[in-house]
Design a protein around this motif. Structure first.
Motif, PDB file in Angstrom:
ATOM      1  N   PRO A 167      -3.790  -3.549   1.877  1.00  0.00           N
ATOM      2  CA  PRO A 167      -4.394  -3.903   0.726  1.00  0.00           C
ATOM      3  C   PRO A 167      -4.571  -5.439   0.771  1.00  0.00           C
ATOM      4  N   LYS A 188       0.800   5.843  -1.511  1.00  0.00           N
ATOM      5  CA  LYS A 188       0.357   6.807  -2.147  1.00  0.00           C
ATOM      6  C   LYS A 188       1.341   8.028  -2.775  1.00  0.00           C
ATOM      7  N   LEU A 228      -8.751   2.584   3.532  1.00  0.00           N
ATOM      8  CA  LEU A 228      -8.587   4.060   3.199  1.00  0.00           C
ATOM      9  C   LEU A 228      -8.363   4.735   4.519  1.00  0.00           C
ATOM     10  N   VAL A 275      -8.897  -2.249  -0.117  1.00  0.00           N
ATOM     11  CA  VAL A 275      -7.877  -1.305   0.557  1.00  0.00           C
ATOM     12  C   VAL A 275      -8.583  -0.626   1.686  1.00  0.00           C
ATOM     13  N   GLY A 296       0.777  -1.151   0.088  1.00  0.00           N
ATOM     14  CA  GLY A 296      -0.164   0.010   0.023  1.00  0.00           C
ATOM     15  C   GLY A 296       0.786   1.236   0.071  1.00  0.00           C
ATOM     16  N   THR A 331      -7.979   9.397  -3.330  1.00  0.00           N
ATOM     17  CA  THR A 331      -8.252   8.360  -2.417  1.00  0.00           C
ATOM     18  C   THR A 331      -7.295   8.426  -0.976  1.00  0.00           C
ATOM     19  N   GLY A 340      -3.714   7.238  -4.095  1.00  0.00           N
ATOM     20  CA  GLY A 340      -3.608   5.916  -3.489  1.00  0.00           C
ATOM     21  C   GLY A 340      -3.139   4.938  -4.462  1.00  0.00           C
ATOM     22  N   TRP A 382      -3.516   4.046   0.904  1.00  0.00           N
ATOM     23  CA  TRP A 382      -4.264   2.574   0.835  1.00  0.00           C
ATOM     24  C   TRP A 382      -3.356   1.820   1.682  1.00  0.00           C
ATOM     25  N   ASP A 393     -12.767   0.245   5.129  1.00  0.00           N
ATOM     26  CA  ASP A 393     -12.319  -0.839   4.321  1.00  0.00           C
ATOM     27  C   ASP A 393     -13.409  -0.769   3.064  1.00  0.00           C
ATOM     28  N   SER A 435      -4.481   2.112  -9.150  1.00  0.00           N
ATOM     29  CA  SER A 435      -4.535   3.543  -8.263  1.00  0.00           C
ATOM     30  C   SER A 435      -5.515   4.462  -8.686  1.00  0.00           C
TER      31      SER A 435
END
Length: 361
Positions: A242, A205, A275, A273, A203, A236, A210, A239, A281, A232
């Motif tokens: 994941p 960003k 967030l 993912v 995960g 967002t 994300g 992430w 989730d 991606s």
């Protein structure tokens, strides 16, 4: 072709310097706070069924697996108190996913690559039945890097001791790979392609985009970053935790789980993912092109009305495992009670885990 909602319900009823991007950590560390009470015998808010240790803080479930007839659950744990900090991988075992026995901590800071923390990750069962754990470590520069640990004694069904690779870290931010050093964590369970390469997602960003960064390896030790993320989405944010796994594309109900490495014409994939921006989730259903290593969702994050959630209460950092003996996929996730830090310290604990499996419909 669309996946059956009943199938999904069955499955889902079941985390500056040296040229890398600047640090933007979001964790709050309470280093000096300690639990005031370890007596949980007379606390009405403790659960009688869901998993939680006797005391102290827990968050993400890590590396769940079934090995030699026992379920193993590792989890983010603070051995010193009921708030986040001092994180290790605690370890409990069960034969029914209900009754759990705690063991000694499995993974704790001991190498430069994890000296400031052993954060979330996943377990993969390699050929021959050998478990391997990939997890995020925090190095002396407070950068997030990915590490490997394997059992010291494969004949021990309790898997009480784990040995870290001398080659750790296996994956790390560098001046050339454009990875944010504080947004690079929570490796997934790996899956094996027909080309013989293992694949794993991390995960991450960049700014507000994300992403699930993809790495590939032939031997599970030497990992190479793919040219592009598996998927991606702009806007967002980070992430975390994941998860990526196949599901059958059936028209009717099904309780059959699939091994993580399965792909084919009648298979769809789920990308989940966690967030960091929403603390929920979210999951997408779509098609995975293993030749291009690209996941294309039926509906993406740009259409917020179609993005699904496992649970519409507090449920975060979830992880699934495929249990081949029962052909089912089991889902585990972290629930935080939303109580204040002083309340958590007073009661001496925080966090529970809730699990479901695909044989429940």
């Amino acid at each position: 072709m669309a996946i059956s909602p009943i199938l999904l319900l069955a499955i889902l009823s079941l985390i500056y310097g040296n040229g890398v991007l600047p640090i933007e950590a979001t964790h709050h560390v309470y280093r000096n706070l300690q639990t005031l009470s370890s007596d949980s015998s007379d606390q009405p808010y403790r659960t009688a069924y869901h998993f939680q240790p006797r005391k102290n803080w827990i968050n993400d479930p890590n590396g769940p697996m079934r090995y030699k007839g026992l379920y193993h659950l590792f989890y983010q744990y603070n051995p010193k108190g009921a708030v986040w900090g001092n994180i290790v991988w605690a370890h409990s075992i069960s034969n029914d996913l209900v009754n759990w026995t705690p063991l000694d901590h499995a993974i704790y800071p001991s190498q430069p690559s994890d000296i400031n923390g052993c954060w979330s990750g996943s377990a993969t069962i390699l050929p021959g039945g050998k478990p391997a754990i990939l997890y995020t470590g925090i190095n002396p520069n407070k950068h997030q890097v990915q590490n490997l640990a394997i059992p010291k004694n494969m004949s021990d069904p309790l898997l009480r001791e784990w040995v870290k690779s001398p080659k750790n870290p296996l994956m790390a931010p560098t001046s050339s790979n454009n990875i944010n050093s504080s947004s690079f964590r929570d490796p997934t369970t790996a899956w094996l392609g027909k080309d013989g390469y293992w694949r794993v997602l991390i995960g991450s960003k960049i700014h507000t985009r994300g992403m699930a960064i993809l790495y590939k390896s032939k031997n599970f030790v030497n990992w190479v970053q793919a040219k592009q993320p598996l998927h991606s989405a702009e806007g967002t944010g980070m992430w975390e935790c994941p998860d990526f796994y196949p599901v059958l594309d059936n028209k009717g109900p099904s309780t059959i789980g699939l091994d993580t490495s399965v792909n084919g014409d009648n298979v769809r994939h789920v990308l989940k993912v966690s967030l960091d921006d929403t603390k929920h989730d979210h999951y997408l259903i779509g098609t995975y092109d293993i030749a291009k290593d690209i996941f294309t969702p039926d509906n993406g994050f740009e259409d917020s009305q179609t993005v699904l959630r496992y649970d519409y209460g507090k449920y975060y950092a979830s992880k699934t495992i495929f249990e081949d003996g029962k052909n089912r996929r089991v889902l585990l996730g972290w629930v935080n009670e939303s109580s204040s830090v002083p309340d958590d310290i007073k009661k001496g604990w925080a966090g529970i885990h809730v699990s479901f499996d695909s044989s429940i419909s």
